[in-house]
Design an enzyme around this catalytic site. Structure first.
Site, PDB file in Angstrom:
ATOM      1  N   TYR A 188     -16.138  16.669 -15.376  1.00  0.00           N
ATOM      2  CA  TYR A 188     -16.575  15.280 -15.470  1.00  0.00           C
ATOM      3  C   TYR A 188     -17.702  15.038 -14.448  1.00  0.00           C
ATOM      4  CZ  TYR A 188     -16.378  10.219 -15.268  1.00  0.00           C
ATOM      5  OH  TYR A 188     -16.705   8.895 -15.286  1.00  0.00           O
ATOM      6  N   ARG A 201       0.856  -1.195   0.000  1.00  0.00           N
ATOM      7  CA  ARG A 201       0.000   0.000   0.000  1.00  0.00           C
ATOM      8  C   ARG A 201       0.884   1.235   0.000  1.00  0.00           C
ATOM      9  NH1 ARG A 201      -1.514   1.753   4.584  1.00  0.00           N
ATOM     10  NH2 ARG A 201      -2.249  -0.224   5.415  1.00  0.00           N
ATOM     11  N   LYS A 217      -8.417   6.332 -19.646  1.00  0.00           N
ATOM     12  CA  LYS A 217      -8.684   6.846 -20.992  1.00  0.00           C
ATOM     13  C   LYS A 217      -7.425   6.740 -21.859  1.00  0.00           C
ATOM     14  CE  LYS A 217     -12.495   7.621 -18.809  1.00  0.00           C
ATOM     15  NZ  LYS A 217     -12.841   8.890 -18.172  1.00  0.00           N
ATOM     16  N   ASP A 242      -7.287  18.660 -14.284  1.00  0.00           N
ATOM     17  CA  ASP A 242      -7.616  17.327 -14.808  1.00  0.00           C
ATOM     18  C   ASP A 242      -7.158  17.314 -16.262  1.00  0.00           C
ATOM     19  OD1 ASP A 242      -8.820  15.118 -16.027  1.00  0.00           O
ATOM     20  OD2 ASP A 242     -10.588  15.177 -14.728  1.00  0.00           O
TER      21      ASP A 242
HETATM   22  C1  LIG Z   1     -13.375   9.255 -16.813  1.00  0.00           C
HETATM   23  C2  LIG Z   1     -12.963  10.551 -16.258  1.00  0.00           C
HETATM   24  C3  LIG Z   1     -12.746  10.729 -14.874  1.00  0.00           C
HETATM   25  C4  LIG Z   1     -12.987   9.608 -13.869  1.00  0.00           C
HETATM   26  O1  LIG Z   1     -12.077   8.588 -14.037  1.00  0.00           O
HETATM   27  P1  LIG Z   1     -12.374   7.033 -13.706  1.00  0.00           P
HETATM   28  O2  LIG Z   1     -11.117   6.370 -14.119  1.00  0.00           O
HETATM   29  O3  LIG Z   1     -13.572   6.638 -14.545  1.00  0.00           O
HETATM   30  O4  LIG Z   1     -12.660   6.940 -12.257  1.00  0.00           O
HETATM   31  C5  LIG Z   1     -12.300  11.954 -14.437  1.00  0.00           C
HETATM   32  N1  LIG Z   1     -12.095  12.980 -15.294  1.00  0.00           N
HETATM   33  C6  LIG Z   1     -12.308  12.853 -16.619  1.00  0.00           C
HETATM   34  C7  LIG Z   1     -12.073  14.018 -17.512  1.00  0.00           C
HETATM   35  C8  LIG Z   1     -12.746  11.648 -17.144  1.00  0.00           C
HETATM   36  O5  LIG Z   1     -12.974  11.529 -18.462  1.00  0.00           O
END
Ligand SMILES: *Cc1c(COP(=O)(O)O)cnc(C)c1O
Length: 377
Positions: free
Chosen positions: A98, A46, A195, A170
């Protein structure tokens, strides 16, 4: 090191113990100690695991920060970042963040006294207008989903510095291949690595990079205390994904450029949203702060019925949430990712029933164009 080289030679390359050219999957939870506290840098997974560590070093190098951290999902990463704040603190966020970010801020973290305000951060004056005495951070998503709005990272970071706030970005849509927010003044960069970074629709993961020793120490404390870490198998898959991030992003962008050109000239398409288009309100800013515009495009086909017909006819665009993988995906934000946003709020944001979002994949462009052509007929 140039960008594509850094994707391959950044972080830790190979395994010093065996000479293996890739970091092995250290499927292990604990490590032998030579007497109390005597260990080789790892004591419990962890706190730290060699495969996860290799990934964390790599993303740190790519984002040009001080330290990297890997989590079990993008949302786990975002939640951990918010754990840097205290009850009574306030965060200003981009209004079309998001959906999961909006949900965790307004339905979970609010219960712990972390307050949030959502504004259109593409206009910096909106940020200034919301700064309060208890504001601690500006949280930006750029480009946004699904309307691809752009926020000036450098401008927002300057405002943040004047008020002693953290700037959090982000960077999921651009990836460090196109955009490195820390070099523009941001303090913390985060990703849904599910992604583009993973890139193959086979991992759910989150990454965070911070820009100072103090934040690195504070944030490692949060990561180790809350424990939402990424496992070694998935860490390995992300490292593997990152090796080809450059050629993937270049190809996503090239395919996207052709599709955007086609959509712009199509009579059934009323509007196309893409920061690479000269008429996009923030085109010049996008060009200045990023080296590419990405593989996400939204376009309006006029009505929910027309959008439904399109979705039912496409062959290579898979109807699914998520984005950024090798296969092309298509979605209807009003009925899918943004369905939980009330209709009048959706209208305010410009997310109409006829708005279609595509994540352009790496298929042959001729097949993708033919597919859209027959589906739009
Ligand atoms: C998908 C996404 C998230 C969340 O991520 P997860 O891996 O699905 O928990 C956060 N920000 C953006 C811009 C996203 O496309």
């Amino acid at each position: 090191m140039k960008r594509k080289t850094k994707l391959i030679h950044g972080g830790i390359s190979g395994d010093p113990h065996t000479g293996a050219v890739t970091t092995p999957i250290y499927q292990v939870s604990t490590y032998k100690q030579e007497g109390i506290g005597g260990h080789k840098g790892f004591e419990y997974s962890r706190t730290g695991n060699p495969t996860r560590h290799a990934l964390e070093e790599l993303i740190k190098d790519l984002e040009e920060g001080e330290a990297g951290f890997a989590f079990g999902s993008g949302m786990a990463a975002i939640t951990a970042v918010m754990m840097l704040f205290n009850s009574g603190d306030h965060v200003i966020l981009t209004d079309d963040v998001y959906g999961g970010t909006y949900r965790v801020m307004t339905k979970v973290l609010n219960r712990f006294g972390i307050d949030s305000t959502f504004v259109d951060t593409s206009n910096l004056d909106n940020i200034k207008g919301e700064i309060r005495e208890n504001t601690r951070a500006i949280y930006i998503e750029t480009p946004t989903n699904p309307l691809l709005k752009i926020t000036d990272i450098k401008g927002a970071s300057q405002i943040a510095k004047e008020h002693n706030l953290l700037t959090i970005v982000d960077n999921t849509f651009s990836t460090p291949y196109w955009q490195t927010p820390i070099t523009l003044g941001a303090d913390i960069v985060l990703h849904s690595a599910t992604k583009y970074i993973g890139g193959h629709s086979d991992v759910v993961a989150g990454l965070v990079v911070v820009n100072s020793k103090q934040l690195a120490e504070d944030f490692h404390f949060v990561q180790n205390s809350t424990g939402g870490v990424l496992g070694p198998q998935d860490s390995y898959l992300l490292i593997r994904g990152i090796r080809t991030l450059g050629i993937r992003m270049e190809e996503h962008e090239q395919n996207t450029r052709e599709i955007v050109r086609y959509l712009q000239s199509h009579p059934s398409v009323t509007k196309v949203f893409y920061p690479g288009i000269e008429s996009h309100p923030n085109h010049e800013l996008a060009k200045r702060q990023s080296t590419g515009f990405g593989g996400m495009v939204s376009f309006d086909v006029g009505s929910g019925e027309a959008a439904d017909r399109l979705l039912n006819k496409v062959k290579y665009f898979t109807l699914a949430e998520s984005l950024g993988a090798v296969e092309s995906l298509i979605s209807l934000p009003a009925k899918m990712t943004h369905a939980s946003i009330p209709e009048d709020r959706r209208a305010e944001l410009g997310i109409t029933d006829g708005l279609v979002r595509i994540s352009v994949g790496l298929e042959d462009i001729e097949d993708l164009m033919e597919d859209l052509e027959q589906a739009l007929k």
